[in-house]
Enzyme design. Structure first.
Site, mmCIF file in Angstrom:
data_model
loop_
_atom_site.group_PDB
_atom_site.id
_atom_site.type_symbol
_atom_site.label_atom_id
_atom_site.label_comp_id
_atom_site.label_asym_id
_atom_site.label_seq_id
_atom_site.Cartn_x
_atom_site.Cartn_y
_atom_site.Cartn_z
ATOM 1 N N CYS A 1 0.720 -1.314 -0.125
ATOM 2 C CA CYS A 1 0.050 -0.139 -0.004
ATOM 3 C C CYS A 1 0.697 1.312 0.048
ATOM 4 O O CYS A 1 0.310 2.546 -0.398
ATOM 5 C CB CYS A 1 -0.837 -0.107 1.288
ATOM 6 S SG CYS A 1 -2.129 -1.168 1.138
ATOM 7 N N HIS B 1 -8.668 4.303 -1.735
ATOM 8 C CA HIS B 1 -7.297 3.890 -1.756
ATOM 9 C C HIS B 1 -6.822 3.256 -2.774
ATOM 10 O O HIS B 1 -6.833 1.988 -2.860
ATOM 11 C CB HIS B 1 -7.308 3.263 -0.284
ATOM 12 C CG HIS B 1 -5.796 2.702 -0.168
ATOM 13 N ND1 HIS B 1 -4.651 2.899 -0.877
ATOM 14 C CD2 HIS B 1 -5.454 1.569 0.752
ATOM 15 C CE1 HIS B 1 -3.680 2.320 -0.360
ATOM 16 N NE2 HIS B 1 -4.127 1.392 0.500
ATOM 17 N N CYS C 1 0.139 2.827 6.398
ATOM 18 C CA CYS C 1 0.328 1.282 6.834
ATOM 19 C C CYS C 1 0.647 0.335 5.615
ATOM 20 O O CYS C 1 0.234 0.727 4.510
ATOM 21 C CB CYS C 1 -0.769 1.065 7.753
ATOM 22 S SG CYS C 1 -2.220 0.837 6.958
#
Ligand SMILES: CC(C)(COP(=O)(O)OP(=O)(O)OC[C@H]1O[C@@H](n2cnc3c(N)ncnc32)[C@H](O)[C@@H]1OP(=O)(O)O)[C@@H](O)C(=O)NCCC(=O)NCCS
Lengths: 403, 572
Positions: A92, A359, A389
């Site tokens: 991510c 996202h 994260c």
């Protein structure tokens, strides 16, 4: 001694939603190529041959977005055959990792101008479609107590005692702040509308948002990860490691988890010389960057050690930072970060985040960095800290300073 | 060919060679050294005389077709992975030669076919099982802490697909009747036992062209798809988590290896898959858990394991003369009638059966009761010390105990559980032969008394008597189903105020039961080490991987002396 690394520009596409989304019919390579062309258009003095590399984060680098999309996008966008490209993956955080690597390379003095960023078309290439030992190799997953990130997020909430009301309140806040930012035009400078191959407008705004969201609507949503947590045994796996916890409180829903969206973002990173030679105007300086590892089953607690590390590298304290931005992968992730580092609520994710806007994995890091560049300028503030994260139990953090 | 061959060669006039598996001096056929040597010779001859052979029928001269792995060989081989790898690879290589002989090979399974038996059968072009009561077909290796080697796992995956091979055969170790095996696709035909051999020969004669195995056919795909195929990719992460949940975190090296070998093997061709299978097999066979498990099965008791006729040999007598036999000479079988038919492999039972564990006054009860009492007391003592109750339960489950202690105490009833704790033998124990201490006896040990006090306090002070009476350590729903831990525990005992090392909690639970078992053994409450091991596994729910309570002590770091020092240190 190397040089400083500056951000000369930061742009992004709007984020298209997953279901019936406007960007589903746009290839990921076109999302990137559109932004690359925009960069050239915005900076007429930018000599494309001066671009040393294009670094793009892609988290599921297969199918439409596989095979080193960075190099191919550079060719498609007309950067010329002299501009290479590389794709990277730190889950991510890939978009911010690309920026950090670009900054480090510029600071090394070996290169002076790099386009960094990322792309993810999650509606086309679903999460996890690239496989990988973490989840798909039984011996590995068994030995490392792998659980999917939604269950990890619920475990964070359980351990921290965040209630459903707490996480929903944070989601509501994200929607409201995103609405304020959009209606106030805060994203005007960096969101570049997507057009089709004929130049017809396709999407201008983040499409996942639900500005009319209410607390009661959020409260009515079913937990998203309770079913698989029980049926697939993920809860049991997590509790075997977190043995003092009796059961997992599944608080995350479609409303307080990051949206699954399509999008791309680019950041133009260069040395001071680049500005002198190419007539570019720096907007911010990349002060420091850091990554950290954390417990992999709970997976999403890495931002705290990464933030501490980057502050230490920069010789700063949290008090020296004006704005904090942590990717809203799940509400509890941000709430825990704020609690760990005692961050004031009015400085964190001031323009909303992924709970409202989505996202797009590989692109997000570069997107929220750009959001901070814009916001530092809008507020005439000095420093921002950006963090995400990361799967596998990692965290990333970058500090930028307006110039 | 060796003098007394493990495989007899019968060449029929029609060109069919019958290979009769019949190792001299053994009840059943296994993958023994004799089998391996004989099979090598048989293959050489088959290949040499191929022009005079129309087909091959494999059958058995025993009552069963094939009994499974040679556990003795496995135990003997521990410590030398290279030698075991070579031997395992040879078994697989032989069957690969057999299935590529270029002549139809038919398995005529006259009786029960376990593990290696199915491995052989799956390497045949056609499988026929005799239809007779009591015949079981399956791959029970997982129950021995092993996996089906010799290509058995690999071919099961290629025949049934990953998902079905795992669930219907490999992970459960389930035995199927011939009819079930037919429905599953493990065998192609089920025929009356009398006509088996002729039927098999007739099939071979009708298929002289020798169809290749499916996995040797161009375009072959694993049923249900390969790991990264569309059907399986999304299910892949669930396999290990479901397994972990299923075993509640208890050591499960065999299941883990089976899962890994099945999935990893499906990414490559059959020969490399067999190589992966062999490596995981060797890993298991070289480990202590498989050695312990095969040892348990070697001292089998009738009715102890769930019904699979012919699967296991041995009897009470075997148990009494088993390995590590203690000084006791008592031939008397304990009265087992009241004991629940618990399957120690999957721990399935009912609440009523668990309550029955508390029945006093039986011979086995005089051993099982105090062992469980000490275990429950130690767990309750830890709750009293302020350890998170969830940690105590997890520690027991992950150590591999069949029943977690707070759940079991609730089922038994806390007053009875406290009495069981009080009835446990104190350190030093009574002299051998002394009658069992009554329920009112002086508290067994420091923790025993503290644990008993915790349970007594639960019942007397908080009115929490157990599952049957409105709740104990846990709360229960309207239908008696367990809900969450009683929230009052936190306040009453300061749960979470101490955070002991998890392995330390597990050790206290294991050692409390083991120390008590040892005292009972010295007090003559159990006739032998073998019985102590068996009873501890089957009815005290001691972890299977240990091989039993005394075996656990023998394997303790520093051996029995190290154990004694630890127990003294823990004040058990
Ligand atoms: C949580 C998750 C499983 C939900 O997926 P989903 O069901 O496809 O989500 P949707 O956006 O379609 O929302 C589902 C429903 O919730 C409702 N909903 C979602 N957000 C809402 C809001 N803010 N207000 C009111 N309702 C809302 C909608 O009614 C929607 O139904 P609809 O399709 O009728 O509009 C998914 O978003 C997810 O996995 N997110 C995390 C992604 C991730 O892991 N990223 C990596 C981080 S490490």
């Amino acid at each position: 001694m190397g040089t400083e690394a500056y951000i000369y520009d930061a742009i992004r596409t709007p984020r298209g939603k997953q279901k019936n989304g406007s960007l589903h019919a746009i290839k990921p390579i076109d999302l990137v190529a559109g932004l690359l062309r925009e960069l050239l258009a915005r900076h007429p003095t930018l000599d494309r041959a001066a671009i040393d590399d294009v670094i793009l984060g892609v988290v599921s680098p297969v199918a439409d977005q596989g095979g080193d999309i960075a190099r191919i996008a550079a060719l498609v966008a007309g950067l010329g055959q002299s501009v290479p490209g590389v794709q990277l993956n730190r889950f991510c955080s890939s978009g911010l990792e690309a920026v950090n690597q670009a900054a480090a390379r510029v600071r090394s003095g070996w290169e002076s101008l790099i386009v960094a960023g990322g792309v993810e078309s999650m509606s086309r290439v679903p999460m996890m479609s690239d496989g990988g030992a973490m989840a798909n190799d039984p011996a590995t997953a068994y030995d490392t107590y792998f659980v999917p990130q939604g269950v990890s997020a619920d475990l964070i909430a359980t351990l921290e005692g965040f209630s459903r009301e707490d996480v929903d309140a944070f989601a509501l806040r994200s929607q409201r702040r995103a609405e304020t930012a959009w209606s106030g035009g805060y994203f005007r400078r960096s969101v570049i509308g997507v057009r089709d191959l004929n130049g017809v407008r396709v999407l201008d705004r983040d499409e996942h948002r639900r500005p009319g969201t209410t607390a009661s609507a959020l409260a009515a949503l079913p937990p998203a990860f309770a079913g698989t947590g029980a049926a697939a045994g993920y809860d049991a796996v997590a509790l075997q490691k977190y043995h003092w916890v009796e059961r997992i409180n599944h608080v995350h829903t479609a409303g307080n988890s990051s949206g699954i969206v399509d999008g791309a973002a680019l950041v133009l990173v260069g040395s001071q010389r680049a500005s002198a030679d190419l007539g570019l105007v720096p907007r911010a300086r990349i002060v420091a960057a850091a990554v950290a590892g954390s417990e992999p089953t709970i997976m999403l607690t890495g931002p705290t050690p990464a933030t501490r590390k980057v502050l230490e590298v920069a010789g700063l304290t949290a008090g020296d930072i004006d704005l904090f931005e942590l990717n809203e992968a799940f509400a509890a992730v941000v709430l825990k970060w704020m609690r760990d580092l005692k961050l004031p609520e009015d400085k964190v994710n001031v323009n909303g985040g992924a709970l409202a806007m989505g996202h797009p994995l590989g692109a997000t890091g570069a997107m929220i960095l750009g959001t901070m560049v814009d916001e530092l300028e809008r507020r005439s503030a000095r420093r921002a800290l950006v963090s995400l994260c990361i799967g596998g139990g990692m965290g990333i953090a970058t500090i930028i300073e307006r110039v | 060919m060796p003098e007394a061959p493990a495989i007899r060669w019968e060449h029929r006039p029609d060109g069919i060679v019958a290979l009769v598996l019949d190792e001299p001096g053994r009840v059943g056929n296994t993958f023994s050294a004799a089998y391996r040597a004989c099979m090598a010779a048989v293959l050489d001859r088959l290949e040499a005389e191929r022009d005079h052979i129309t087909g091959v029928v494999i059958t058995s001269g025993k009552e069963s077709f094939f009994a499974g792995p040679d556990t003795g060989a496995v135990m003997a081989a521990d410590g030398d992975p290279a030698a075991l790898t070579t031997a395992t690879r040879e078994l697989a290589g032989q069957l690969r030669r057999l299935e590529r002989l270029g002549r139809p090979v038919v398995a005529a399974s006259n009786g029960t076919a376990l593990g290696g038996g199915l491995a052989i059968a799956l390497a045949c072009q056609h499988r026929i099982a005799a239809d007779a009561p009591g015949i079981g077909l399956g791959m029970p290796e997982v129950r021995l802490g092993l996996l089906p080697a010799a290509g058995g796992l690999v071919r099961a995956v290629r025949l049934l697909g990953i998902a079905r091979a795992l669930s219907d055969l490999l992970l459960t170790g389930a035995l199927h009747t011939p009819e079930q095996a037919l429905a599953l696709g493990l065998v192609d035909e089920v025929v009356p036992a009398s006509g088996l051999a002729d039927h098999a020969a007739a099939w071979a004669l009708r298929h002289r062209d020798c169809p290749p195995q499916p996995w040797d056919t161009a375009g072959y795909q694993i049923p249900g798809g390969a790991p990264y195929g569309a059907m399986l990719a999304s299910a892949l992460p669930v396999l290990p988590s479901a397994l972990r949940a299923n075993v509640r975190g208890a050591p499960a090296p065999a299941s883990r290896a089976i899962l890994a070998a099945a999935v990893e093997g499906a990414q490559v061709d059959i020969d490399n898959a067999a190589l992966i299978e062999a490596r995981y097999f060797v890993r298991l066979a070289s480990g202590q858990a498989a050695t312990n498990l095969t040892r348990i099965y070697d001292v089998d008791l009738p009715g102890l394991w769930d019904g699979s006729a012919g699967a296991r040999s041995g009897a009470v007598a075997g148990a009494l003369s088993g390995p590590g036999r203690g000084g006791s000479t008592s031939p008397r079988a304990p009265s087992l009638a009241w004991l629940p038919p618990v399957n120690p492999v999957d721990g399935s039972d009912t609440r009523g059966q668990r309550r029955a564990l508390a029945e006093p006054g039986t011979w086995a009860g005089s051993f099982v009761r105090p062992v469980l009492g000490a275990y429950l007391a130690e767990a309750a003592a830890m709750v009293g010390e302020g350890v998170e109750p969830a940690t105590v339960e997890q520690a027991a489950a992950q150590a591999g105990f069949t029943w977690t202690p707070l759940t079991l105490a609730d089922e038994i009833g806390l007053t009875v559980a406290a009495a069981m704790a009080a009835g446990a033998l104190p350190p030093g124990g009574p002299a051998a032969g002394e009658p069992a201490a009554g329920d009112g006896a002086v508290a067994a040990s420091l923790h025993g008394s503290r644990g008993g006090a915790v349970m007594t306090r639960m019942a007397k002070e908080f009115g929490r008597h157990g599952a049957g009476s409105g709740g104990g350590f846990y709360c229960y729903g309207s239908r008696g189903e367990q809900d969450r831990l009683w929230p009052g525990l936190r306040e009453a005992f300061g749960s979470g105020s101490v955070r002991p090392d998890f392995a330390g909690v597990q050790e206290r639970l294991l050692c409390s039961a083991a120390a008590q078992a040892l005292r009972c053994l010295s007090a003559g409450r159990v006739p032998s080490v073998a019985w102590a091991n068996l009873l501890s596994l089957a009815w005290a729910g001691f972890p299977t991987w240990t091989g039993g309570v005394i075996q656990y002590i023998n394997q303790f770091p520093g051996g029995p002396e190290g154990f004694a020092v630890r127990v003294a240190g823990l004040a058990l």
